[in-house]
Design a protein around this motif. Structure first.
Motif, PDB file in Angstrom:
ATOM      1  N   UNK A   1      34.401  63.263  16.510  1.00  6.85           N
ATOM      2  CA  UNK A   1      34.376  63.829  17.667  1.00  6.85           C
ATOM      3  C   UNK A   1      33.615  62.712  18.671  1.00  6.85           C
ATOM      4  N   UNK A   2      33.236  61.634  18.139  1.00  8.04           N
ATOM      5  CA  UNK A   2      32.605  60.573  19.166  1.00  8.04           C
ATOM      6  C   UNK A   2      33.580  60.328  20.304  1.00  8.04           C
ATOM      7  N   UNK A   3      34.624  60.250  20.244  1.00 10.22           N
ATOM      8  CA  UNK A   3      35.558  59.901  21.612  1.00 10.22           C
ATOM      9  C   UNK A   3      35.590  61.122  22.636  1.00 10.22           C
ATOM     10  N   UNK A   4      35.184  62.290  22.072  1.00  7.66           N
ATOM     11  CA  UNK A   4      35.237  63.256  23.009  1.00  7.66           C
ATOM     12  C   UNK A   4      34.060  63.276  23.988  1.00  7.66           C
ATOM     13  N   UNK A   5      32.942  62.664  23.395  1.00 11.18           N
ATOM     14  CA  UNK A   5      31.539  62.342  24.360  1.00 11.18           C
ATOM     15  C   UNK A   5      32.010  61.206  25.288  1.00 11.18           C
TER      16      UNK A   5
ATOM     17  N   UNK B   1      36.451  64.302  31.613  1.00 15.23           N
ATOM     18  CA  UNK B   1      37.812  64.410  31.530  1.00 15.23           C
ATOM     19  C   UNK B   1      38.230  65.706  30.886  1.00 15.23           C
ATOM     20  N   UNK B   2      37.248  66.211  29.946  1.00 14.44           N
ATOM     21  CA  UNK B   2      37.697  67.395  29.387  1.00 14.44           C
ATOM     22  C   UNK B   2      37.717  68.361  29.767  1.00 14.44           C
ATOM     23  N   UNK B   3      38.705  69.369  29.807  1.00 15.80           N
ATOM     24  CA  UNK B   3      38.725  70.911  30.503  1.00 15.80           C
ATOM     25  C   UNK B   3      37.551  71.570  29.985  1.00 15.80           C
ATOM     26  N   UNK B   4      37.359  72.531  30.766  1.00 11.61           N
ATOM     27  CA  UNK B   4      36.309  73.711  30.171  1.00 11.61           C
ATOM     28  C   UNK B   4      36.745  74.441  28.777  1.00 11.61           C
ATOM     29  N   UNK B   5      37.862  74.402  28.467  1.00 12.06           N
ATOM     30  CA  UNK B   5      38.258  75.064  27.194  1.00 12.06           C
ATOM     31  C   UNK B   5      37.835  74.062  26.011  1.00 12.06           C
ATOM     32  N   UNK B   6      38.020  72.688  26.264  1.00 15.59           N
ATOM     33  CA  UNK B   6      37.866  71.861  25.449  1.00 15.59           C
ATOM     34  C   UNK B   6      36.438  71.433  25.269  1.00 15.59           C
ATOM     35  N   UNK B   7      35.439  71.484  26.519  1.00 21.08           N
ATOM     36  CA  UNK B   7      34.188  71.250  26.249  1.00 21.08           C
ATOM     37  C   UNK B   7      33.709  72.510  25.421  1.00 21.08           C
ATOM     38  N   UNK B   8      34.042  73.795  25.780  1.00 18.14           N
ATOM     39  CA  UNK B   8      33.746  74.941  25.109  1.00 18.14           C
ATOM     40  C   UNK B   8      33.929  74.791  23.360  1.00 18.14           C
TER      41      UNK B   8
ATOM     42  N   UNK C   1      24.582  51.855  31.111  1.00 16.69           N
ATOM     43  CA  UNK C   1      24.146  53.351  31.095  1.00 16.69           C
ATOM     44  C   UNK C   1      25.365  54.278  30.440  1.00 16.69           C
ATOM     45  N   UNK C   2      24.808  55.598  30.067  1.00 17.30           N
ATOM     46  CA  UNK C   2      25.738  56.476  29.134  1.00 17.30           C
ATOM     47  C   UNK C   2      25.452  57.671  29.908  1.00 17.30           C
ATOM     48  N   UNK C   3      25.900  58.034  31.171  1.00 19.11           N
ATOM     49  CA  UNK C   3      25.715  59.249  31.900  1.00 19.11           C
ATOM     50  C   UNK C   3      26.554  60.673  31.138  1.00 19.11           C
ATOM     51  N   UNK C   4      27.452  60.081  30.119  1.00 22.60           N
ATOM     52  CA  UNK C   4      28.041  61.460  29.587  1.00 22.60           C
ATOM     53  C   UNK C   4      26.873  62.047  28.611  1.00 22.60           C
TER      54      UNK C   4
ATOM     55  N   UNK D   1      31.059  73.301  36.472  1.00 16.67           N
ATOM     56  CA  UNK D   1      31.937  72.318  36.908  1.00 16.67           C
ATOM     57  C   UNK D   1      32.285  72.288  38.332  1.00 16.67           C
ATOM     58  N   UNK D   2      32.423  73.279  38.932  1.00 19.90           N
ATOM     59  CA  UNK D   2      32.993  73.360  40.157  1.00 19.90           C
ATOM     60  C   UNK D   2      31.862  72.693  41.189  1.00 19.90           C
ATOM     61  N   UNK D   3      30.809  72.872  40.643  1.00 21.60           N
ATOM     62  CA  UNK D   3      29.424  72.259  41.303  1.00 21.60           C
ATOM     63  C   UNK D   3      29.413  70.864  41.387  1.00 21.60           C
ATOM     64  N   UNK D   4      30.251  70.166  40.223  1.00 23.09           N
ATOM     65  CA  UNK D   4      30.120  68.903  39.990  1.00 23.09           C
ATOM     66  C   UNK D   4      31.234  68.102  40.738  1.00 23.09           C
ATOM     67  N   UNK D   5      31.060  67.256  41.696  1.00 27.19           N
ATOM     68  CA  UNK D   5      32.000  66.564  42.398  1.00 27.19           C
ATOM     69  C   UNK D   5      32.894  65.593  41.432  1.00 27.19           C
ATOM     70  N   UNK D   6      33.938  65.582  41.544  1.00 33.79           N
ATOM     71  CA  UNK D   6      34.777  64.883  40.762  1.00 33.79           C
ATOM     72  C   UNK D   6      35.284  65.225  39.462  1.00 33.79           C
ATOM     73  N   UNK D   7      34.751  66.585  39.070  1.00 29.08           N
ATOM     74  CA  UNK D   7      35.158  67.060  37.731  1.00 29.08           C
ATOM     75  C   UNK D   7      36.426  67.684  37.600  1.00 29.08           C
ATOM     76  N   UNK D   8      36.965  67.941  36.694  1.00 27.12           N
ATOM     77  CA  UNK D   8      38.125  68.712  36.384  1.00 27.12           C
ATOM     78  C   UNK D   8      37.846  70.128  35.893  1.00 27.12           C
ATOM     79  N   UNK D   9      37.979  71.010  36.627  1.00 30.44           N
ATOM     80  CA  UNK D   9      37.467  72.227  36.116  1.00 30.44           C
ATOM     81  C   UNK D   9      38.742  73.133  35.786  1.00 30.44           C
ATOM     82  N   UNK D  10      39.839  72.534  35.635  1.00 28.63           N
ATOM     83  CA  UNK D  10      40.985  73.438  35.229  1.00 28.63           C
ATOM     84  C   UNK D  10      41.208  73.345  33.705  1.00 28.63           C
ATOM     85  N   UNK D  11      41.335  74.504  33.320  1.00 28.19           N
ATOM     86  CA  UNK D  11      41.448  74.916  31.807  1.00 28.19           C
ATOM     87  C   UNK D  11      42.773  74.720  31.211  1.00 28.19           C
TER      88      UNK D  11
END
Length: 414
Positions: free
Chosen positions: A304-308, A313-320, A356-359, A404-414
């Motif tokens: 799962x390292x590439x997920x990090x 770019x991950x959807x809420x479902x994939x983050x869950x 830097x690694x903000x992820x 995520x909706x509070x994070x500008x530029x994030x993808x909040x679509x599942x």
């Protein structure tokens, strides 16, 4: 009976390093005399005793004779006539074949002090070739001392290569490989352990999954260093700078094993290497009998390292799903170790060492949102108990989506 301080205590003192363990050799005595003097016997293969007060190890001076292949193929003689010089002659490296008398005078028949001054790892005698574990030990000493400028003597390196060619390394047992490897991974420069094994050809025998990475190309756009093996060493270096934990460093070593099995026709791309790498890591751990906790982080990170890296770019479902897979509620420390390895992976690239690694912070925040969902309350309120897990997952996904909706530029679509 005479006793002398030997081995690592003398060596580390001469190097100006802290002396942690003190071992002694006893000349002119017998097991019966040691027991009569109050020592307690602890040796299994040869007579070793604990001092009644200091509890330090005292071993009878001994000689050894090769009788069969591998680490166990030896006969030992601990006759009271064995001299100090004979005992020192059976040791692996000259820097470990120095003894010290009670008055501080050194007994150094094989010029170990000179090799310490010259920063050279050199074998004591041709008997070196009789024990394949010595190859691992030399590599581990490189992990410990390479930052001090130590190198392997040319003639010693050639002996190590000869041992590999003769198949001596085929006789290494899993427990000893892991013992030396885990020690090297916790040393100052664990990448030097891998380099030393590769220089003598032993890496292909001991860790073929790692050896196979060298020469495998990666996209220059993302990996200016190109070579997957070099990248792995760079990641191991970065992981060592960020953590002293064995599990983190082991996971760093194994994170990209799948790249060695990428089909040639899709190189330098490595689609699907994560899944292949997890399987290879699992097999490696099974072969070397790696402890479960260490294995679990290594397998999860490989998978799962590439997920990090693409977390934003991950959807809420994939983050869950990632949070569930990492078991962030029950094992927060392991999740943080996973992020440390992923950060080392991002920095283990030519020109990106200070990047830097903000992820990492992003995923820590996601994990916190995930944990705050009251799963116990959901379970109590759910009439159909067979749907509890599904409802908890849905609630966690909604919570992450809202965050995520509070994070500008994030993808909040599942």
């Amino acid at each position: 009976m005479k006793h002398y301080l030997v081995g690592g205590a003398v060596r580390d003192h001469l190097l100006g390093l802290p002396v942690i363990d003190r071992d002694w050799v006893v000349v002119g005595s017998t097991p019966a005399e040691m027991l009569q003097a109050g020592f307690r016997s602890v040796g299994k293969d040869f007579p070793v005793f604990l001092h009644p007060e200091s509890h330090e190890e005292y071993a009878l001076a001994r000689l050894e004779r090769k009788t069969g292949p591998g680490y166990h193929g030896f006969e030992f003689s601990t006759d009271s006539s064995v001299t100090l010089e004979e005992d020192l002659s059976r040791r692996d490296l000259t820097i470990n074949a120095i003894a010290q008398r009670d008055d501080g005078e050194l007994v150094d028949p094989y010029n170990g002090r000179q090799d310490i001054e010259n920063r050279v790892l050199r074998h004591v005698s041709q008997a070196f070739v009789e024990d394949p574990v010595r190859i691992l030990r030399v590599a581990r000493f490189m992990a410990r001392f390479s930052h001090l400028g130590f190198t392997i003597a040319d003639e010693t390196l050639e002996l190590m290569r000869h041992m590999v060619r003769e198949g001596e390394t085929d006789n290494l047992v899993a427990e000893r490989v892991w013992q030396e490897m885990s020690g090297a991974l916790q040393a100052r420069s664990p990448d030097a352990f891998i380099r030393a094994l590769r220089d003598c050809g032993a890496l292909a025998v001991v860790l073929p999954e790692v050896d196979a990475l060298f020469g495998v190309p990666q996209p220059a756009r993302w990996h200016p260093e190109i070579d997957s093996g070099i990248h792995t060493l760079m990641v191991l270096q970065q992981a060592s700078l960020g953590s002293e934990q064995l599990d983190v460093r082991f996971a760093a070593l194994c994170h990209d094993l799948g790249k060695a099995t990428t089909p040639v026709d899709i190189l330098p791309s490595h689609h699907g290497h994560e899944k292949r790498g997890a399987a290879l890591t699992e097999a490696l751990c099974e072969r070397l009998r790696v402890p479960r906790k260490t294995r679990d982080l290594g397998v999860l990170t490989a998978r799962w390292h590439t997920h990090s890296h693409r977390a934003r770019d991950l959807t809420p479902g994939k983050l869950t799903s990632l949070m569930q897979t990492m078991d962030v509620v029950r094992k927060p420390e392991r999740f943080d170790q996973y992020l440390q390895v992923c950060e080392a992976d991002a920095r283990g690239r030519l020109g990106h060492e200070e990047g830097e690694y903000p992820q990492a912070d992003f995923l820590r925040n996601v994990a916190e949102v995930f944990r705050k969902v009251d799963s116990a309350a959901i379970a109590r309120e759910t009439t159909d108990k067979s749907t509890i897990a599904e409802r908890i997952t849905e609630a966690r996904t909604r919570a992450i989506s809202q965050w995520l909706t509070q994070k500008p530029g994030s993808n909040a679509q599942d």
